[in-house]
Enzyme design. Structure first.
Site, PDB file in Angstrom:
ATOM      1  N   TYR A   1      57.866  46.578   3.321  1.00 41.72           N
ATOM      2  CA  TYR A   1      57.224  45.824   4.107  1.00 41.72           C
ATOM      3  C   TYR A   1      57.568  46.141   5.578  1.00 41.72           C
ATOM      4  CZ  TYR A   1      55.871  41.480   6.462  1.00 41.72           C
ATOM      5  OH  TYR A   1      55.475  40.394   7.370  1.00 41.72           O
TER       6      TYR A   1
ATOM      7  N   ASP B   1      52.565  46.987   2.630  1.00 39.45           N
ATOM      8  CA  ASP B   1      52.165  46.559   3.877  1.00 39.45           C
ATOM      9  C   ASP B   1      52.867  47.425   4.740  1.00 39.45           C
ATOM     10  OD1 ASP B   1      51.318  45.291   6.375  1.00 39.45           O
ATOM     11  OD2 ASP B   1      52.045  43.236   5.332  1.00 39.45           O
TER      12      ASP B   1
END
Length: 259
Positions: free
Chosen positions: A108, A149
């Site tokens: 992330y 992400d």
């Protein structure tokens, strides 16, 4: 053997548990990488994943960050954080598991806030350190999947209205160039199968009817070392969950491989 991996920024794993159960009870994936779980380890809904047949490795914190990897097969090795011996470890932003000679690295990446913010520098450093970890694993003879992400839209076709985004921390020329350098030697598995425009994985809650109008970003990625990429049979965005009740602002991105 067909093997499927998915990445999904859930924006709170507990809030998104009904979405996950609806999806995974109907259609299992072999490995599911989650970001922004927003749950302390003691609050992670482990039993729900066990009930669906998954082993789960996770590391989180209250209200922010958090990563998890759920898999039908228990991994041979688990590494929390960036495995380069430096600080900070970023153990709530990076998590890797190994299945045989395949490393799955789930990240992330920091969003960055603004291009004049310290978090933007942290984002750049995070990406550079990720590159080191990936290179070390490939040099060690392993195959690598880097998913998550990434908070970077690499090309103009990866964002709606790119001319309005030139100074955005997820689309600024500098971060796109850095991301491209980090990805050098890796294959964008999704783009190898889906080169067309209009394919997004994130639609901002704050944009009215963003999903229906398809005003989105492709910032969730599946990247593979070439030896693995050659075995990929398909990759796609599973758009449906973004339209379900109480959705995340992201939706899953998947890839299948013939191992």
């Amino acid at each position: 053997m067909s093997w499927t991996i998915a990445t999904f920024n859930v924006n709170s794993v507990r809030s998104r548990l009904p979405v996950l159960e609806r999806w995974l009870n109907d259609s299992k994936v072999d490995v599911l990488c989650l970001q922004e779980t927003k749950a302390r380890d003691e609050d992670f809904p482990l039993q729900a994943f066990v009930d669906m047949g998954y082993f789960v490795a996770f590391r989180g914190q209250k209200s922010y960050n958090g990563v998890a990897i759920a898999s039908l097969e228990e991994p041979d090795e688990i590494v929390y954080g960036l495995d380069d011996g430096k600080e900070p470890v970023f153990d709530t932003r990076a998590l890797s598991v190994r299945f045989g000679d395949i490393w799955v690295m789930n990240t992330y990446v920091p969003q960055g806030k603004s291009i004049d913010h310290d978090d933007y520098l942290m984002k750049q450093e995070f990406l550079r350190r990720t590159q080191t970890t990936i290179s070390d694993r490939i040099s060690d003879g392993k195959r690598v999947l880097w998913v998550g992400d990434m908070n970077v839209a690499p090309e103009e076709k990866d964002v709606a209205n790119p001319k309005n985004k030139t100074n955005h921390v997820c689309f600024h020329r500098d971060i796109r160039d850095l991301f491209g350098a980090v990805c050098q030697g890796l294959v964008d598995v999704f783009r190898s199968h889906r080169p067309e425009e209009g394919e997004f994985s994130f639609w901002d809650y704050r944009v009215k009817n963003a999903l229906d109008r398809n005003i989105g970003w492709r910032i969730d990625h599946i990247l593979a070392s070439p030896d693995l990429a050659r075995l990929s049979s398909d990759s796609w965005v599973y758009r449906d969950p973004r339209g379900w009740e109480k959705p995340s602002d992201h939706t899953p991105v998947l890839a299948s491989f013939d191992l």
